[in-house]
Design an enzyme around this catalytic site. Structure first.
Site, PDB file in Angstrom:
ATOM      1  CE  LYS A 263      -3.561  -2.083   2.218  1.00  0.00           C
ATOM      2  NZ  LYS A 263      -4.373  -2.679   3.782  1.00  0.00           N
TER       3      LYS A 263
HETATM    4  N1  GLU Z   1      -9.494  -7.475   6.507  1.00  0.00           N
HETATM    5  C1  GLU Z   1      -9.156  -7.818   5.114  1.00  0.00           C
HETATM    6  C2  GLU Z   1      -8.017  -6.714   4.298  1.00  0.00           C
HETATM    7  O1  GLU Z   1      -7.827  -5.920   4.214  1.00  0.00           O
HETATM    8  C3  GLU Z   1     -10.003  -8.480   4.634  1.00  0.00           C
HETATM    9  C4  GLU Z   1      -9.881  -9.832   4.022  1.00  0.00           C
HETATM   10  C5  GLU Z   1     -10.971 -10.203   4.016  1.00  0.00           C
HETATM   11  O2  GLU Z   1     -12.143  -9.609   2.938  1.00  0.00           O
HETATM   12  O3  GLU Z   1     -11.853 -11.391   4.652  1.00  0.00           O
HETATM   13  O4  GLU Z   1      -7.263  -8.177   4.075  1.00  0.00           O
END
Ligand code: GLU
Length: 275
Positions: A263
């Protein structure tokens, strides 16, 4: 058949990169083609990695793509709150249910004790030993301590976490929409923390509880989560029964030339960085 409900569940730990946008598109197009709902859930349980402004940035990016969520912390909806930090009270009861049913346990090990365990068990073949079925009975937890001591530690609010008790020698399988039949050996998976010492759930517990409570039918997410899927499948089985589990789709990742797309590298790949 119940209404299709998909979720995009970003963590506000940085900007949204191309891989995240791609995951959004799969979710959104799949839901819209079938008259379903597209939900945005903010997974902000890791307070140490929280980046101010990241959530707004994510919503700005979605608006830029012309994607309007049906439900989100901004758009509202009947399954809220849609920010996990605002759902903290919900998760503990599920963690306790797992402990009471024998599928999880309280662990009281201090950071120094965990470090000692890693040092003691480190070998050339296994440079970073995990807290797992081979090690848990040598540690300080509700499986090894007498019940009255566990009660005393909990009554005194001693720092603790809740860990899943991974079963030995079980094959955990599910059908992924992209990878088809996937199987894991449960003995190779560690006893992941479900509830942290600060009372926040980890992603593993929160994703299962929220997908259940928000009636998610299909879960598209990056392939980096495939190795965590056996933990999620077991939690679904222990808490809610497998019949209601969403169908998983683990999407291949978009990688940078170095093999990693962070990111933080957004600007390098043509994405504006966080304000
Ligand atoms: N919070 C997780 C991420 O940012 C999400 C993964 C999911 O979609 O289960 O990758």
């Amino acid at each position: 058949m119940s209404k299709i409900r998909v979720r995009f569940a970003p963590s506000p730990t940085g900007g949204l990169h191309l891989g995240g946008v791609r995951t959004v598109l799969f979710n959104y197009l799949f839901a819209k083609k079938r008259g379903g709902d597209f939900i945005v859930r903010i997974e902000d349980t890791d307070q140490t990695r929280f980046v101010p402004g990241a959530e707004q940035y994510i919503f700005d990016c979605l608006a830029w793509c012309g994607i309007e969520p049906d439900e989100s912390p901004v758009h509202g909806g009947s399954y809220g709150p849609y920010r996990q930090s605002e759902r903290k009270a919900i998760y503990r009861q599920y963690a306790e249910q797992l402990v009471n049913d024998g599928f999880a346990y309280y662990a009281f090990d201090t950071p120094a004790e965990l470090e000692k365990m890693r040092d003691d068990h480190k070998t050339a073949e296994n440079p970073s030993p995990q807290y797992d079925g081979k090690i848990r009975m040598q540690m300080k937890n509700s499986l090894t301590l007498p019940a009255d001591e566990v009660k005393k530690l909990l009554d005194e609010n001693t720092r603790h976490v809740v860990r899943i008790k991974m079963p030995a020698n079980e094959t955990i399988s599910f059908t992924d929409m992209i990878h088809h039949e996937v199987s894991f050996d449960s003995s190779l998976v560690d006893d992941k923390v479900l509830l942290k010492a600060d009372g926040m759930p980890t992603y593993h517990l929160a994703v299962v509880v929220d997908d259940h409570l928000m009636k998610i039918t299909h879960a598209f997410r990056g392939e980096e989560w495939l190795s965590s899927a056996p933990v999620h499948v077991l939690l679904w089985k222990y808490l809610f029964g497998l019949d209601n589990m969403p169908q998983w789709a683990h999407l291949p990742l978009i990688l940078g030339p170095s093999g990693k797309l962070s990111k933080r590298d957004g600007a390098k790949y043509g994405f504006r960085s966080l304000p």
